[in-house]
Design a protein around this motif. Structure first.
Motif, PDB file in Angstrom:
ATOM      1  N   UNK A 164      55.307  12.883  60.981  1.00 13.81           N
ATOM      2  CA  UNK A 164      55.730  13.546  62.225  1.00 13.81           C
ATOM      3  C   UNK A 164      55.047  12.901  63.416  1.00 13.81           C
ATOM      4  N   UNK A 165      53.736  12.651  63.318  1.00 12.12           N
ATOM      5  CA  UNK A 165      53.008  12.001  64.419  1.00 12.12           C
ATOM      6  C   UNK A 165      53.522  10.577  64.656  1.00 12.12           C
ATOM      7  N   UNK A 166      53.801   9.860  63.546  1.00  7.75           N
ATOM      8  CA  UNK A 166      54.349   8.505  63.700  1.00  7.75           C
ATOM      9  C   UNK A 166      55.714   8.549  64.397  1.00  7.75           C
ATOM     10  N   UNK A 167      56.544   9.522  64.012  1.00  4.68           N
ATOM     11  CA  UNK A 167      57.863   9.649  64.650  1.00  4.68           C
ATOM     12  C   UNK A 167      57.712  10.000  66.122  1.00  4.68           C
ATOM     13  N   UNK A 168      56.774  10.913  66.428  1.00  6.66           N
ATOM     14  CA  UNK A 168      56.532  11.281  67.830  1.00  6.66           C
ATOM     15  C   UNK A 168      56.009  10.075  68.609  1.00  6.66           C
ATOM     16  N   UNK A 169      55.063   9.320  67.984  1.00  5.88           N
ATOM     17  CA  UNK A 169      54.522   8.127  68.664  1.00  5.88           C
ATOM     18  C   UNK A 169      55.623   7.073  68.854  1.00  5.88           C
ATOM     19  N   UNK A 170      56.444   6.867  67.827  1.00  2.00           N
ATOM     20  CA  UNK A 170      57.549   5.910  67.953  1.00  2.00           C
ATOM     21  C   UNK A 170      58.513   6.340  69.057  1.00  2.00           C
ATOM     22  N   UNK A 171      58.794   7.618  69.068  1.00  2.00           N
ATOM     23  CA  UNK A 171      59.684   8.147  70.131  1.00  2.00           C
ATOM     24  C   UNK A 171      59.048   7.946  71.494  1.00  2.00           C
ATOM     25  N   UNK A 172      57.760   8.209  71.599  1.00  2.00           N
ATOM     26  CA  UNK A 172      57.052   8.032  72.873  1.00  2.00           C
ATOM     27  C   UNK A 172      57.082   6.563  73.303  1.00  2.00           C
ATOM     28  N   UNK A 173      56.845   5.638  72.332  1.00  2.00           N
ATOM     29  CA  UNK A 173      56.904   4.206  72.637  1.00  2.00           C
ATOM     30  C   UNK A 173      58.313   3.802  73.069  1.00  2.00           C
ATOM     31  N   UNK A 174      59.333   4.328  72.392  1.00  2.00           N
ATOM     32  CA  UNK A 174      60.725   4.023  72.757  1.00  2.00           C
ATOM     33  C   UNK A 174      61.047   4.500  74.167  1.00  2.00           C
TER      34      UNK A 174
END
Length: 166
Positions: free
Chosen positions: A35-45
């Motif tokens: 979940x944190x990786x997905x949130x971080x990936x979304x934030x980076x995107x």
């Protein structure tokens, strides 16, 4: 709350704590990390999209400024070409007027010279005819023997009446 303290069991607390810690570790490994990786990936995107949008905005402003500059230069060049064309047109018109004036003056001078030549030729012709007439009159007067001056004047008048100028 008193009832809770009376029914407290240390074994149950221990197992509940162990299960809680195990549940937290399982959630950390299998749920929170993805979940944190997905949130971080979304934030980076989102961050990359914002940077791309900002870069596109700057590029658009640069292109707009370049277009304005090019348009301004084109207008200045067009105005310069129009000014040069007007100057050339005025110069050509002025030269044509001057040339026409010179040609007109030359034609007038030539006509005046021709008139003067014709006038001199006419005067010369007239003098020649007058001289011939005078000689003819003198010859006729001399040929005839006239006794009186009245006869001479009558003869001259008669000859002048017969003679026509060419």
């Amino acid at each position: 709350m008193e009832k809770l303290i009376e029914q407290f069991s240390l074994g149950l607390f221990f197992w509940q704590s162990v299960l809680f810690v195990a549940l937290v570790l399982l959630l950390k490994k299998f749920a929170w990390k993805p979940i944190l990786e997905a949130v971080n990936d979304r934030e980076e995107g989102i961050k990359d999209a914002l940077e791309s949008a900002e870069a596109a905005k700057k590029e658009m402003q640069s292109l707009t400024a370049d277009n304005q500059r090019i348009l301004k230069e084109a207008r200045a060049e067009r105005d310069s070409l129009l000014k040069d064309a007007r100057e050339i047109k005025e110069k050509i018109i002025a030269e044509a007027k001057e040339e026409a004036q010179e040609e007109a003056s030359a034609i007038i001078d030539s006509a005046k010279a021709a008139i003067e030549v014709e006038k001199k030729a006419a005067i010369s012709e007239l003098k020649t005819q007058v001289a011939h007439l005078s000689i003819e009159i003198a010859e006729k007067v001399v040929k005839r023997e006239l006794a009186s001056k009245d006869d001479q004047l009558a003869l001259v008048d008669k000859i002048l009446g017969e003679v026509t100028l060419n």
